[in-house]
Design an enzyme around this catalytic site. Structure first.
Site, PDB file in Angstrom:
ATOM      1  CD  GLU A 190     -47.809  -7.008 -51.298  1.00  0.00           C
ATOM      2  OE1 GLU A 190     -47.236  -5.893 -51.212  1.00  0.00           O
ATOM      3  OE2 GLU A 190     -47.231  -8.075 -50.999  1.00  0.00           O
ATOM      4  CG  HIS A 214     -46.418  -3.106 -47.961  1.00  0.00           C
ATOM      5  ND1 HIS A 214     -45.576  -2.946 -46.876  1.00  0.00           N
ATOM      6  CD2 HIS A 214     -46.261  -4.386 -48.380  1.00  0.00           C
ATOM      7  CE1 HIS A 214     -44.953  -4.093 -46.643  1.00  0.00           C
ATOM      8  NE2 HIS A 214     -45.347  -4.977 -47.539  1.00  0.00           N
ATOM      9  CG  ASP A 223     -47.255 -10.110 -42.369  1.00  0.00           C
ATOM     10  OD1 ASP A 223     -47.580 -10.188 -43.570  1.00  0.00           O
ATOM     11  OD2 ASP A 223     -46.256 -10.680 -41.900  1.00  0.00           O
TER      12      ASP A 223
END
Length: 644
Positions: free
Chosen positions: A493, A496, A556
């Site tokens: 996260e 991102h 990822d």
């Protein structure tokens, strides 16, 4: 990896040939997909356990064996009881729908629809366009207006392409389902078939003008501000200006159009000539949209198309479907109860500390980055320093839920009547936020959701309580297992914020280029390498779309490499445990229809490939398991993709 290993092998592959299959071999042999689900696996197992736990609690509350902690949960329980009363729902049949259907059936023209359109939208009835309120992408402190395109009946515009064989098959299933639903609503078969045919013709007319899933995955193309007069001039048949003024109770100066191509063709799609087709589309979408709140016949029938898409063999059981309806309507209420009871303040603080530690590791990696310039590195660290953290559950409930007061069966309330009331309250609240300050702390996911997210407009990362348990996280697991699980999820996260979409936004969530020209060009090259690494990988008889999945694949890769570094900093580091838990959290068994659907529309790569391909980018994987050239998991050094 170039082989498609989605079929079951008779022999268990070795760790060196197929890491995911080897680690999950025993589970893959024994796991069964529930008949009412499209898939099972690590995430789904947690969902099932949480559903079971909460349904048991709420059953005890309804029986007076557990105390109901607050008014909002009491209102949820009353709504839940209405949803679970299938005897009453079957007695009512289509009756609760009649008034809503009459609103559509009685329409005579676009002008007639225009006269009721603001009320129509506030009632939650379908429209072939969407007006929304969200943070201005270049001034994220203030909410502004957005205009976007509708969802199509088929999962994506690509299903309407001539060479897509699934499209016609799905439309046939959809038509058969809708014919049954119209029959249940009291229509003659011939009339139903005509309406459905017209609705599908209208839907197909929208397809050339809307974005595909791949196009929608590019956030840079979302921000297309138009001044208000320019936007309203897109339609000469509907007065969009009057409609919006009624909804927001004011006169906007501009509106952000996420799909300008769609609105440029607005007059072509929606006009007096196409009104009969539009009206049929509205009828189809209305019956389809409200069927799950009616009798068991409606509920079972309305799921036929969804089950064809997902491969699920049967509908969700009645009581669980009732729970899903109710918990979906009161998601934050249910989530807050779950978070307080089953997660608690101690665990919340512990995971918050873990998040700050991962941010610290990430910051160090950015500071030592060898391909970014000093100026861009410093800006990246500023963004990290301003990253908001939300863990477990919100500190307080959204005030909106205090307005949700269920009219009980004893008071003459029905499930659909209450639903429509809650929809209206939500819609009014949504439009009332126009030009108001953005609530950066607002949770957009229930604490009982097994997931996590990064919000680019707010620059925050959110980790609901439901995902913060084994195999992702447990105090009983070795630290390396936790880093291979929740550590990688946390860092995913964070990553991102620096993927191909998140990198477009600054520390305040504003769409603003903070990169040097040279760094931006180099980042695009690395993003392209990630696209290339996944593009065309065979899976479920089809191929992965590297462009569609690039943002999640970048996240990822960054998350896993960051978590790996954090694990290596612990005294009890065991990299075999780290990589093993990474593969474990992605274990999944899914119906082929569902796999193929996700390949077409999901921004995430298939779970097996997320597990296998990403570890091939890490040198430590090869040394930990002695993977060498000739092994199935081997990837040449020059092909390994490194970004964060």
């Amino acid at each position: 990896m170039t082989q498609d290993k989605t079929t079951t092998n008779t022999a268990t592959p070795t760790l060196k040939d197929d890491f995911y299959e080897a680690i999950n071999a025993d589970w893959l042999k024994t796991a069964t997909i529930p008949a009412d689900k499209p898939a099972t696996g690590g995430f789904q197992d947690l969902v099932d356990e949480i559903d079971k736990t909460l349904m048991a609690d709420f059953k005890q509350m309804n029986a007076g064996q557990l105390t109901v902690p607050n008014e909002q949960l009491a209102s949820f329980l009353a709504y839940y009881r209405l949803a679970a009363d299938f005897t009453k729902r079957d007695q009512d049949g289509a009756a609760p729908l009649k008034t809503i259907l009459a609103q559509v059936t009685n329409l005579t023209s676009l002008k007639d629809w225009q006269n009721n359109l603001a009320e129509w939208i506030l009632s939650g009835l379908p429209t072939p366009f969407d007006i929304d309120v969200d943070a201005d992408m270049k001034n994220t402190k203030i909410n502004t207006l957005f205009a976007s395109a509708p969802n199509l009946i088929l999962p994506d515009k690509t299903y309407y392409a001539k060479d897509n064989q699934a499209g016609p098959q799905l439309l046939q299933v959809f038509s058969q389902m809708m014919t049954k639903l119209f029959t249940l609503a009291g229509y003659q078969t011939a009339d139903a078939e005509k309406i459905i045919s017209e609705a599908l013709a209208f839907d197909k007319s929208l397809a050339p003008h809307v974005k595909s899933a791949e196009e929608s995955a590019d956030y840079s193309k979302m921000y297309n501000p138009q001044d208000f007069s320019t936007f309203t001039a897109n339609s000469h048949s509907l007065d969009l200006g009057s409609l919006i003024k009624q909804l927001v109770k004011g006169t906007p100066t501009q509106i952000i159009v996420t799909e300008p191509k769609f609105y440029a063709a607005f007059d072509e799609m929606i006009n007096d000539t196409t009104f009969p087709l539009l009206k049929s589309w509205l009828l189809v979408q209305t019956i389809r949209g409200f069927s799950s709140y009616l009798s068991e016949d409606f509920r079972q029938t309305a799921g036929i198309y969804g089950r064809a898409l997902s491969g699920s063999k049967e509908a969700t059981k009645q009581q669980k479907s009732a729970y899903y309806l109710a918990s979906g309507q009161f998601d934050q209420v249910v989530g807050l109860y779950y978070g307080h009871k089953y997660f608690g303040a101690t665990a919340k603080q512990d995971v918050h500390d873990m998040v700050t530690k991962m941010i610290s590791v990430y910051k160090q990696r950015l500071t030592n980055n060898n391909w970014l310039s000093k100026a861009t590195r410093e800006k990246a660290v500023v963004k990290l320093n301003n990253l908001g953290i939300q863990v477990g559950y919100p500190d307080q409930l959204d005030p909106l839920y205090k307005l949700f007061k269920t009219k009980t069966a004893a008071q003459g309330g029905t499930l659909l009547e209450n639903t429509l009331n809650f929809v209206r309250i939500s819609q009014q609240d949504r439009f009332a936020k126009w030009q108001q300050p953005v609530d950066r702390d607002k949770w957009e996911m229930s604490a009982a959701t097994v997931n996590a997210y990064y919000h680019p407009f707010r620059n925050i990362i959110v980790f609901p309580a439901a995902i913060l348990q084994a195999p992702f996280y447990s105090l009983d697991q070795p630290s390396s297992a936790n880093y291979g699980g929740i550590g990688a999820v946390i860092a995913h996260e964070i990553s991102h914020a620096f993927d191909n979409n998140g990198a477009l936004f600054d520390e305040f969530g504003n769409l603003h280029n903070w990169w040097t020209k040279a760094d931006s060009a180099q980042f695009k090259e690395k993003a392209q390498a990630m696209i290339t690494e996944f593009a065309g990988l065979p899976f479920a008889g089809q191929q992965v779309n590297g462009k569609l999945t690039v943002s999640e694949n970048i996240a990822d890769a960054g998350g896993l490499s960051c978590a790996l570094e954090a694990a290596k900093g612990e005294s009890d580091v065991d990299l075999s445990v780290f990589f093993t838990n990474w593969a474990t959290i992605w274990r999944t068994k899914a119906q082929p229809e569902y796999q193929q659907l996700l390949l077409a529309i999901d921004v995430h790569a298939p779970a097996k490939l997320r597990a296998n391909v990403q570890i091939q980018n890490l040198d430590d994987f090869f040394t930990t398991f002695d993977v060498k050239q000739g092994d199935g998991m081997y990837l040449a050094t020059e092909k390994r993709v490194h970004i964060w």
